[in-house]
Design a protein around this motif. Structure first.
Motif, PDB file in Angstrom:
ATOM      1  N   GLU B  46       0.862  -1.188   0.000  1.00  0.00           N
ATOM      2  CA  GLU B  46       0.000   0.000   0.000  1.00  0.00           C
ATOM      3  C   GLU B  46       0.896   1.235   0.000  1.00  0.00           C
ATOM      4  N   VAL B  47       0.616   2.146  -0.889  1.00  0.00           N
ATOM      5  CA  VAL B  47       1.418   3.373  -0.974  1.00  0.00           C
ATOM      6  C   VAL B  47       0.927   4.379   0.064  1.00  0.00           C
ATOM      7  N   MET B  48       1.861   4.996   0.782  1.00  0.00           N
ATOM      8  CA  MET B  48       1.494   5.994   1.792  1.00  0.00           C
ATOM      9  C   MET B  48       1.150   7.312   1.096  1.00  0.00           C
ATOM     10  N   PRO B  49       0.249   8.084   1.731  1.00  0.00           N
ATOM     11  CA  PRO B  49      -0.124   9.369   1.118  1.00  0.00           C
ATOM     12  C   PRO B  49       1.120  10.237   0.889  1.00  0.00           C
ATOM     13  N   VAL B  93      10.929  -3.449  -1.936  1.00  0.00           N
ATOM     14  CA  VAL B  93       9.745  -3.185  -1.111  1.00  0.00           C
ATOM     15  C   VAL B  93      10.146  -3.001   0.362  1.00  0.00           C
ATOM     16  N   ALA B  94      11.057  -3.843   0.826  1.00  0.00           N
ATOM     17  CA  ALA B  94      11.519  -3.713   2.216  1.00  0.00           C
ATOM     18  C   ALA B  94      12.197  -2.355   2.428  1.00  0.00           C
ATOM     19  N   ASP B  95      13.003  -1.944   1.462  1.00  0.00           N
ATOM     20  CA  ASP B  95      13.654  -0.626   1.537  1.00  0.00           C
ATOM     21  C   ASP B  95      12.620   0.487   1.606  1.00  0.00           C
ATOM     22  N   MET B  96      11.634   0.397   0.737  1.00  0.00           N
ATOM     23  CA  MET B  96      10.630   1.460   0.640  1.00  0.00           C
ATOM     24  C   MET B  96       9.768   1.525   1.895  1.00  0.00           C
ATOM     25  N   THR B 103       3.403   0.738   2.986  1.00  0.00           N
ATOM     26  CA  THR B 103       3.121  -0.193   4.071  1.00  0.00           C
ATOM     27  C   THR B 103       2.884  -1.552   3.433  1.00  0.00           C
ATOM     28  N   VAL B 104       3.268  -2.610   4.121  1.00  0.00           N
ATOM     29  CA  VAL B 104       3.083  -3.955   3.578  1.00  0.00           C
ATOM     30  C   VAL B 104       2.113  -4.708   4.480  1.00  0.00           C
ATOM     31  N   HIS B 105       1.097  -5.304   3.863  1.00  0.00           N
ATOM     32  CA  HIS B 105       0.088  -6.057   4.612  1.00  0.00           C
ATOM     33  C   HIS B 105       0.288  -7.553   4.388  1.00  0.00           C
ATOM     34  N   THR B 106       0.393  -8.287   5.487  1.00  0.00           N
ATOM     35  CA  THR B 106       0.495  -9.739   5.380  1.00  0.00           C
ATOM     36  C   THR B 106      -0.536 -10.371   6.311  1.00  0.00           C
ATOM     37  N   SER B 107      -0.989 -11.562   5.938  1.00  0.00           N
ATOM     38  CA  SER B 107      -1.956 -12.274   6.784  1.00  0.00           C
ATOM     39  C   SER B 107      -1.259 -13.152   7.808  1.00  0.00           C
TER      40      SER B 107
END
Lengths: 202, 138
Positions: B46-49, B93-96, B103-107
């Motif tokens: 998810e991209v942050m504002p 993605v981890a860097d960003m 933000t990264v969403h995982t279940s």
């Protein structure tokens, strides 16, 4: 296999999606893994690649003789219940790809094993891998080709020496209904096993 | 396998993002691991504002922001659409995420290693039941 979808309505996830889960679709080469994924997926099947280092599992990477291989994986996606993106990853079954599998299996709902009864023995290596390395919920789906001999679920279960209780279904995996049913049976099995674990679950 | 190799000149995704001719791991500064590089393939980005307006990002990171600008996008889809190996996308993605752009969403819990013999997927019963109900309605 389709190209990357051009319809933004299906290519992008719905704004209602808030979580994602995955299942692995495993089986011998050419058994119908991608056929099943394509039948269920709401997007054209996509392909991704990973570079893996083989023959260095459990060995200090600085000392091991390494060889790198590029592994391609097909995958698809279907949104279920409006809020969950379910990903289906087709995973090559050969032993040398286990390094890749290990990371893939983490957090998976389970593995759907696609078999072809005309060459059942080609599924043995995949099953060996699963039994040695994971205790994921499993379900078997027999891809019924027109000239496939018909076997009962019990016969397939016995021939493959599957863990007791492993569901076996069969169908034409080009059919969305049959492919969805196979998925439903796998997730049903995962729910059943999770309930049996009760409060002891981590 | 007949899949196009990464970095082949002129290969394009539907968005017209041109695959790089740079060797894949060059875009990660040669790193093949990072603290969060074990992110699952299905993890949603998810991209942050405001992140889309960031300056000084590499073309690959900008492309990730563009792809995820409007809805969540999984790491696997980013890899396929940007024609970058999964390992590269995980690192970017981890860097960003560390940089606060996404933000990264995982279940399932990330960075919890229970070994390959675990029978626990880390998914709760309620998540599994909701997935089953959803499939039954397909």
């Amino acid at each position: 296999m389709g190209s990357v979808g051009s319809d933004p309505a299906t290519r992008h996830l719905a704004p209602t999606v808030e979580r994602s889960v995955k299942v692995l679709v495993v089986g011998a080469f050419g058994v119908g893994k991608t056929t099943l994924i394509d039948a269920v997926s709401e997007i054209p099947v996509l392909s991704t690649e990973e570079t893996i280092t083989t023959a260095s599992v459990g060995v200090d990477p600085a000392r091991a003789a390494k060889s790198t291989t590029t592994v391609a994986m097909d995958f698809g996606r279907v949104t279920v219940g409006g809020t969950t993106a379910l990903y289906l990853f087709g995973t090559p079954g050969q032993r040398r790809f286990w390094d890749l599998w290990a990371g893939l299996a983490d957090g998976a709902v389970g593995a759907l094993i696609v078999v072809d009864t005309r060459r059942l023995e080609e599924s043995f290596e995949v099953l060996d891998q699963l039994e040695e390395h994971t205790r994921m919920p499993l379900a078997v789906v027999v891809n019924e080709f027109p000239d496939s001999p018909r076997h009962s679920g019990d016969a397939v279960r016995a021939a493959l020496d599957l863990p007791a209780g492993t569901p076996v279904v069969s169908g034409d995996l080009r059919s969305r209904a049959d492919a969805v049913e196979a998925l439903q049976v796998l997730v049903g099995r995962a729910v059943e096993l999770r309930r049996a674990e009760g409060g002891a679950a981590a | 396998m007949t899949h196009a190799s990464f970095g082949s000149l002129g290969s394009q995704s539907a968005d017209g993002y041109e695959a790089s001719t740079v060797r894949p791991y060059a875009v990660t500064g040669g790193r093949v691991r990072s603290a969060l590089s074990d992110l699952p393939l299905e993890a949603l980005v998810e991209v942050m504002p405001g992140a889309v307006n960031s300056v000084g990002l590499t073309p690959e990171k900008r492309a990730i922001l563009q792809h995820a600008a409007h809805t969540y996008v999984s790491i696997a889809e980013l890899s396929a659409l940007l024609r970058l190996p999964l390992g590269v996308v995980r690192i970017l993605v981890a860097d960003m995420q560390e940089e606060g752009h996404i933000t990264v969403h995982t279940s399932t819990p990330v960075n919890v290693h229970t070994g390959h013999g675990s029978s626990h997927s880390g998914l709760s019963l309620s998540v599994l039941e909701s997935v089953l109900n959803g499939i039954s309605a397909l």
